[in-house]
Write a protein that holds these residues in place. Structure first.
Motif, PDB file in Angstrom:
ATOM      1  N   VAL A 296      -3.812   3.621   7.135  1.00  0.00           N
ATOM      2  CA  VAL A 296      -4.530   4.483   8.076  1.00  0.00           C
ATOM      3  C   VAL A 296      -6.016   4.136   8.098  1.00  0.00           C
ATOM      4  CG1 VAL A 296      -5.179   6.862   8.601  1.00  0.00           C
ATOM      5  CG2 VAL A 296      -2.851   6.347   7.889  1.00  0.00           C
ATOM      6  N   LEU A 297      -6.583   3.836   6.919  1.00  0.00           N
ATOM      7  CA  LEU A 297      -7.991   3.441   6.866  1.00  0.00           C
ATOM      8  C   LEU A 297      -8.191   2.067   7.512  1.00  0.00           C
ATOM      9  CD1 LEU A 297      -9.096   4.676   3.319  1.00  0.00           C
ATOM     10  CD2 LEU A 297      -9.427   5.782   5.553  1.00  0.00           C
ATOM     11  N   SER A 298      -7.217   1.193   7.368  1.00  0.00           N
ATOM     12  CA  SER A 298      -7.292  -0.104   8.044  1.00  0.00           C
ATOM     13  C   SER A 298      -7.312   0.077   9.552  1.00  0.00           C
ATOM     14  CB  SER A 298      -6.099  -0.985   7.649  1.00  0.00           C
ATOM     15  OG  SER A 298      -6.166  -1.338   6.288  1.00  0.00           O
ATOM     16  N   THR A 299      -6.514   1.011  10.038  1.00  0.00           N
ATOM     17  CA  THR A 299      -6.501   1.304  11.473  1.00  0.00           C
ATOM     18  C   THR A 299      -7.852   1.829  11.930  1.00  0.00           C
ATOM     19  OG1 THR A 299      -4.127   1.773  11.466  1.00  0.00           O
ATOM     20  CG2 THR A 299      -5.426   2.721  13.263  1.00  0.00           C
ATOM     21  N   ALA A 300      -8.415   2.768  11.157  1.00  0.00           N
ATOM     22  CA  ALA A 300      -9.723   3.321  11.512  1.00  0.00           C
ATOM     23  C   ALA A 300     -10.798   2.242  11.517  1.00  0.00           C
ATOM     24  CB  ALA A 300     -10.096   4.437  10.535  1.00  0.00           C
ATOM     25  N   ALA A 301     -10.765   1.358  10.518  1.00  0.00           N
ATOM     26  CA  ALA A 301     -11.750   0.276  10.438  1.00  0.00           C
ATOM     27  C   ALA A 301     -11.585  -0.694  11.613  1.00  0.00           C
ATOM     28  CB  ALA A 301     -11.604  -0.466   9.114  1.00  0.00           C
TER      29      ALA A 301
END
Length: 201
Positions: free
Chosen positions: A97-102
């Motif tokens: 999910v953090l990879s998506t946000a980044a």
């Protein structure tokens, strides 16, 4: 006698030229000046990367075709974990999910050349992560622009105390890393690092 020698030399010269033309045609498979059959220019690695970026610009990843993954974030994660282990910390894992946000923020700011943690729409890193579906701990974020490789961007972060602290935080629970490249603007390469940080409780 002198005229005879000149004629013989002229005949020899014509024969040599004819033989040279024959070799050229035989070697290249066509006329000696045929551009389609002559060997192409020798491309440098920089030429190859530039050509590939133009071909895969829609994917916004440096040196890759549109259907290939960008290895740069994986390299950055390895650099981060290597440093953490060297300093006695546990390695971190990649939080999807953090990879998506980044990745979403990288794709947003790179074309705009936007150099701020608060985006054009007014959202900060916390709100962007929440909107991507993150439900974990507090968050920190690093940005970098103008560095073509993960190694250079990583070195820039490590050289700045706040960014270094965000990488070496002992309470990180997961991270997301993204790299984008655009073909216009002052800076071509952009990097986003976002990390979830647990509380002491």
């Amino acid at each position: 006698m002198k005229r005879l020698i000149i004629r013989v030399l002229a005949i020899v010269l014509v024969a040599e030229l004819a033989f040279a033309v024959f070799l050229a045609v035989d070697h290249f498979g066509g006329e000696p000046n045929d551009a389609a059959s002559a060997p192409g220019p020798v491309l440098t690695e920089a030429d190859r990367i530039e050509a590939t970026v133009d071909a895969g610009a829609a994917d916004q990843t440096l040196g890759l075709a549109a259907d290939e993954p960008d290895p740069a974030p994986e390299t950055m994660v390895r650099l981060i974990n290597d440093l953490r282990v060297e300093t006695g910390l546990l390695p971190v894992y990649v939080e999807p999910v953090l990879s998506t946000a980044a990745s979403e923020y990288c794709g947003e700011i790179a074309p705009l050349q936007w150099r701020d943690h608060v985006g054009p729409d007014g959202r900060d890193w916390t709100q962007r992560a929440l909107d991507a579906g993150y439900t974990g701990a507090d968050l920190v974020e690093n940005l970098a622009w103008g560095y073509a490789t993960a190694e250079r961007a990583f070195a820039a972060w490590i050289d700045k105390r706040p960014d270094r602290a965000n990488i070496l935080n002992t309470r990180i629970t997961g991270i997301g890393v993204a790299h984008c490249a655009v073909d216009s603007g002052d800076y071509r390469d952009w990097w986003v690092y976002i990390a979830g940080v647990g509380t002491d409780e």
